[in-house]
Design an enzyme around this catalytic site. Structure first.
Site, PDB file in Angstrom:
ATOM      1  N   HIS A   1       0.696  -1.482  -0.068  1.00  0.00           N
ATOM      2  CA  HIS A   1      -0.164  -0.055  -0.042  1.00  0.00           C
ATOM      3  C   HIS A   1       0.912   1.299  -0.019  1.00  0.00           C
ATOM      4  O   HIS A   1       2.176   1.241   0.224  1.00  0.00           O
ATOM      5  CB  HIS A   1      -0.988   0.086   1.281  1.00  0.00           C
TER       6      HIS A   1
ATOM      7  N   LYS B   1      -0.065   2.112  19.677  1.00  0.00           N
ATOM      8  CA  LYS B   1      -0.017   1.911  18.181  1.00  0.00           C
ATOM      9  C   LYS B   1       0.025   0.404  17.897  1.00  0.00           C
ATOM     10  O   LYS B   1       0.678  -0.556  18.602  1.00  0.00           O
ATOM     11  CB  LYS B   1       1.220   2.456  17.642  1.00  0.00           C
TER      12      LYS B   1
ATOM     13  N   CYS C   1       4.433   9.691  10.075  1.00  0.00           N
ATOM     14  CA  CYS C   1       4.268   8.668   8.847  1.00  0.00           C
ATOM     15  C   CYS C   1       3.062   8.057   9.105  1.00  0.00           C
ATOM     16  O   CYS C   1       2.386   7.736  10.132  1.00  0.00           O
ATOM     17  CB  CYS C   1       5.427   7.573   9.242  1.00  0.00           C
ATOM     18  N   SER C   2       2.527   7.833   7.861  1.00  0.00           N
ATOM     19  CA  SER C   2       0.889   7.306   7.915  1.00  0.00           C
ATOM     20  C   SER C   2       0.620   6.841   6.467  1.00  0.00           C
ATOM     21  O   SER C   2       1.294   6.657   5.737  1.00  0.00           O
ATOM     22  CB  SER C   2       0.018   7.968   8.413  1.00  0.00           C
TER      23      SER C   2
ATOM     24  N   GLU D   1       5.262  -1.213   1.760  1.00  0.00           N
ATOM     25  CA  GLU D   1       4.526   0.090   1.451  1.00  0.00           C
ATOM     26  C   GLU D   1       5.588   0.669   0.110  1.00  0.00           C
ATOM     27  O   GLU D   1       6.725   0.217   0.156  1.00  0.00           O
ATOM     28  CB  GLU D   1       4.899   0.979   2.649  1.00  0.00           C
TER      29      GLU D   1
END
Length: 188
Positions: free
Chosen positions: A10, A33, A45-46, A110
Protein backbone atom coordinates in the site's frame (compact mmCIF):
# COMPACT_ATOMS: atom_id res chain seq x y z
CA UNK A 1 1.32 -10.46 7.78
CA UNK A 2 -0.53 -13.09 5.68
CA UNK A 3 -1.57 -10.34 3.23
CA UNK A 4 1.93 -8.89 3.25
CA UNK A 5 3.42 -12.32 2.60
CA UNK A 6 1.14 -12.61 -0.47
CA UNK A 7 2.86 -9.52 -1.87
CA UNK A 8 0.12 -6.97 -1.17
CA UNK A 9 1.41 -3.47 -0.54
CA UNK A 10 0.00 0.00 0.00
CA UNK A 11 0.93 3.66 -0.31
CA UNK A 12 2.42 5.48 2.67
CA UNK A 13 4.27 8.70 3.42
CA UNK A 14 7.01 9.80 5.78
CA UNK A 15 7.26 13.46 6.76
CA UNK A 16 10.55 14.98 7.94
CA UNK A 17 9.79 18.35 9.52
CA UNK A 18 12.74 20.63 10.25
CA UNK A 19 12.58 23.84 12.25
CA UNK A 20 14.34 27.09 11.28
CA UNK A 21 17.46 25.83 13.10
CA UNK A 22 17.52 22.75 10.81
CA UNK A 23 16.63 20.43 13.67
CA UNK A 24 14.47 17.41 12.81
CA UNK A 25 11.30 16.80 14.81
CA UNK A 26 11.14 13.16 15.92
CA UNK A 27 8.25 11.37 17.52
CA UNK A 28 8.12 8.31 19.68
CA UNK A 29 5.10 6.28 18.67
CA UNK A 30 2.47 5.66 21.35
CA UNK A 31 2.37 2.39 23.23
CA UNK A 32 -1.15 1.82 21.84
CA UNK A 33 0.00 1.79 18.19
CA UNK A 34 -0.73 -1.51 16.43
CA UNK A 35 2.57 -1.51 14.53
CA UNK A 36 5.96 -0.56 15.93
CA UNK A 37 4.74 0.81 19.30
CA UNK A 38 7.10 2.89 21.45
CA UNK A 39 9.64 3.24 18.63
CA UNK A 40 11.24 6.51 17.61
CA UNK A 41 10.62 7.65 14.06
CA UNK A 42 10.50 10.64 11.75
CA UNK A 43 8.02 13.45 12.41
CA UNK A 44 4.94 11.74 11.02
CA UNK A 45 4.26 8.63 8.97
CA UNK A 46 0.97 7.19 7.87
CA UNK A 47 -1.17 6.36 4.85
CA UNK A 48 -3.37 8.38 2.53
CA UNK A 49 -7.02 7.41 2.71
CA UNK A 50 -9.06 6.38 -0.31
CA UNK A 51 -10.90 9.70 -0.23
CA UNK A 52 -11.01 12.44 -2.86
CA UNK A 53 -7.86 14.52 -2.71
CA UNK A 54 -5.66 11.81 -1.20
CA UNK A 55 -5.60 9.44 -4.16
CA UNK A 56 -4.02 9.52 -7.60
CA UNK A 57 -2.79 7.05 -10.18
CA UNK A 58 -0.23 9.33 -11.84
CA UNK A 59 2.84 10.48 -9.88
CA UNK A 60 1.87 14.18 -9.67
CA UNK A 61 -1.61 13.37 -8.36
CA UNK A 62 -0.23 10.75 -5.96
CA UNK A 63 2.33 13.24 -4.57
CA UNK A 64 -0.38 15.87 -4.05
CA UNK A 65 -2.52 13.23 -2.33
CA UNK A 66 0.20 12.25 0.12
CA UNK A 67 0.88 15.94 0.85
CA UNK A 68 -2.79 16.37 1.76
CA UNK A 69 -2.70 13.20 3.86
CA UNK A 70 0.47 14.43 5.56
CA UNK A 71 -1.17 17.72 6.44
CA UNK A 72 -4.18 15.83 7.88
CA UNK A 73 -2.03 13.43 9.94
CA UNK A 74 0.31 16.14 11.24
CA UNK A 75 -2.76 17.79 12.73
CA UNK A 76 -4.25 14.54 14.05
CA UNK A 77 -1.04 13.20 15.62
CA UNK A 78 0.88 16.32 16.61
CA UNK A 79 -1.74 19.07 16.65
CA UNK A 80 0.08 21.02 13.91
CA UNK A 81 -2.40 23.34 12.20
CA UNK A 82 -2.57 23.04 8.38
CA UNK A 83 -1.75 26.74 7.93
CA UNK A 84 1.63 26.07 9.61
CA UNK A 85 2.43 23.36 7.02
CA UNK A 86 1.01 24.61 3.70
CA UNK A 87 0.87 22.08 0.87
CA UNK A 88 3.22 24.12 -1.33
CA UNK A 89 5.94 23.97 1.33
CA UNK A 90 6.20 20.16 1.29
CA UNK A 91 9.05 18.88 -0.88
CA UNK A 92 8.75 15.42 -2.42
CA UNK A 93 12.08 13.59 -2.62
CA UNK A 94 11.55 10.00 -3.64
CA UNK A 95 9.60 6.82 -3.00
CA UNK A 96 10.96 3.76 -1.28
CA UNK A 97 9.62 0.22 -1.35
CA UNK A 98 10.17 -1.78 1.81
CA UNK A 99 8.70 -4.67 3.78
CA UNK A 100 9.00 -5.01 7.57
CA UNK A 101 7.19 -7.26 10.06
CA UNK A 102 6.21 -5.70 13.38
CA UNK A 103 5.06 -8.38 15.81
CA UNK A 104 4.39 -11.44 13.67
CA UNK A 105 0.71 -10.55 13.15
CA UNK A 106 1.14 -7.00 11.81
CA UNK A 107 3.69 -5.28 9.63
CA UNK A 108 4.20 -2.94 6.71
CA UNK A 109 4.75 -3.47 2.99
CA UNK A 110 4.73 -0.05 1.42
CA UNK A 111 5.60 2.38 -1.29
CA UNK A 112 6.63 5.22 1.03
CA UNK A 113 6.66 8.79 -0.32
CA UNK A 114 9.36 10.86 1.40
CA UNK A 115 8.38 14.47 2.17
CA UNK A 116 10.46 17.28 3.69
CA UNK A 117 9.12 20.50 5.12
CA UNK A 118 10.87 23.28 6.99
CA UNK A 119 8.57 25.16 9.37
CA UNK A 120 8.38 26.39 12.92
CA UNK A 121 5.21 24.84 14.34
CA UNK A 122 3.17 24.61 17.51
CA UNK A 123 2.73 21.10 18.90
CA UNK A 124 -0.25 19.65 20.74
CA UNK A 125 0.52 15.91 20.75
CA UNK A 126 -2.29 13.35 20.68
CA UNK A 127 -1.35 10.84 23.43
CA UNK A 128 -3.15 8.03 21.56
CA UNK A 129 -0.68 8.50 18.69
CA UNK A 130 2.48 10.01 20.17
CA UNK A 131 4.34 9.10 23.35
CA UNK A 132 7.07 11.76 23.08
CA UNK A 133 8.64 14.28 20.70
CA UNK A 134 12.02 15.93 20.43
CA UNK A 135 13.96 18.12 18.02
CA UNK A 136 17.44 16.86 17.15
CA UNK A 137 20.43 17.92 15.10
CA UNK A 138 22.01 15.38 12.73
CA UNK A 139 24.75 14.68 15.29
CA UNK A 140 22.20 14.23 18.08
CA UNK A 141 20.25 11.74 15.95
CA UNK A 142 23.43 9.80 15.19
CA UNK A 143 24.12 9.67 18.95
CA UNK A 144 20.58 8.37 19.57
CA UNK A 145 21.27 5.49 17.18
CA UNK A 146 24.22 4.52 19.41
CA UNK A 147 22.04 4.26 22.52
CA UNK A 148 21.22 0.55 23.03
CA UNK A 149 17.89 1.15 24.80
CA UNK A 150 16.32 3.14 21.97
CA UNK A 151 14.37 1.46 19.18
CA UNK A 152 13.58 2.96 15.78
CA UNK A 153 11.04 2.11 13.10
CA UNK A 154 12.46 0.11 10.19
CA UNK A 155 11.57 2.67 7.51
CA UNK A 156 13.20 5.46 9.50
CA UNK A 157 16.41 3.45 9.92
CA UNK A 158 16.43 2.65 6.18
CA UNK A 159 15.98 6.29 5.20
CA UNK A 160 18.61 7.45 7.70
CA UNK A 161 21.14 4.83 6.63
CA UNK A 162 20.70 5.52 2.92
CA UNK A 163 19.69 9.13 2.21
CA UNK A 164 18.66 11.34 5.12
CA UNK A 165 21.99 12.67 6.33
CA UNK A 166 23.11 13.60 2.80
CA UNK A 167 19.86 15.48 2.16
CA UNK A 168 19.95 17.07 5.61
CA UNK A 169 23.46 18.41 5.02
CA UNK A 170 22.09 20.44 2.07
CA UNK A 171 18.90 21.65 3.78
CA UNK A 172 18.19 25.28 2.91
CA UNK A 173 20.62 25.36 -0.03
CA UNK A 174 20.18 25.12 -3.78
CA UNK A 175 22.24 21.90 -3.72
CA UNK A 176 19.25 20.13 -2.17
CA UNK A 177 17.23 20.63 -5.38
CA UNK A 178 19.14 17.91 -7.22
CA UNK A 179 17.65 15.29 -4.88
CA UNK A 180 14.00 16.34 -5.18
CA UNK A 181 11.35 14.52 -7.15
CA UNK A 182 13.09 11.24 -7.90
CA UNK A 183 10.57 9.13 -9.80
CA UNK A 184 12.36 5.79 -9.50
CA UNK A 185 11.25 3.67 -6.58
CA UNK A 186 14.18 2.69 -4.36
CA UNK A 187 13.85 -0.89 -3.12
CA UNK A 188 15.05 -1.44 0.42
Amino acid sequence: MPNIDKGLLHRAFSVFLFDSNKRLLLQQRATEKITFPDMWTNTCCSHPLGIPGETGAQLDAAVLGVKRAAQRKLEQELGIKPEQVPLDKFEFFTRIHYKAPSDGKWGEHEIDYILFIQADVDLNENPNEVRDTKYVSADELKAMFEQPGLKFTPWFKLICNSMLFEWWSHLGTAALDKYKGETEIRRM
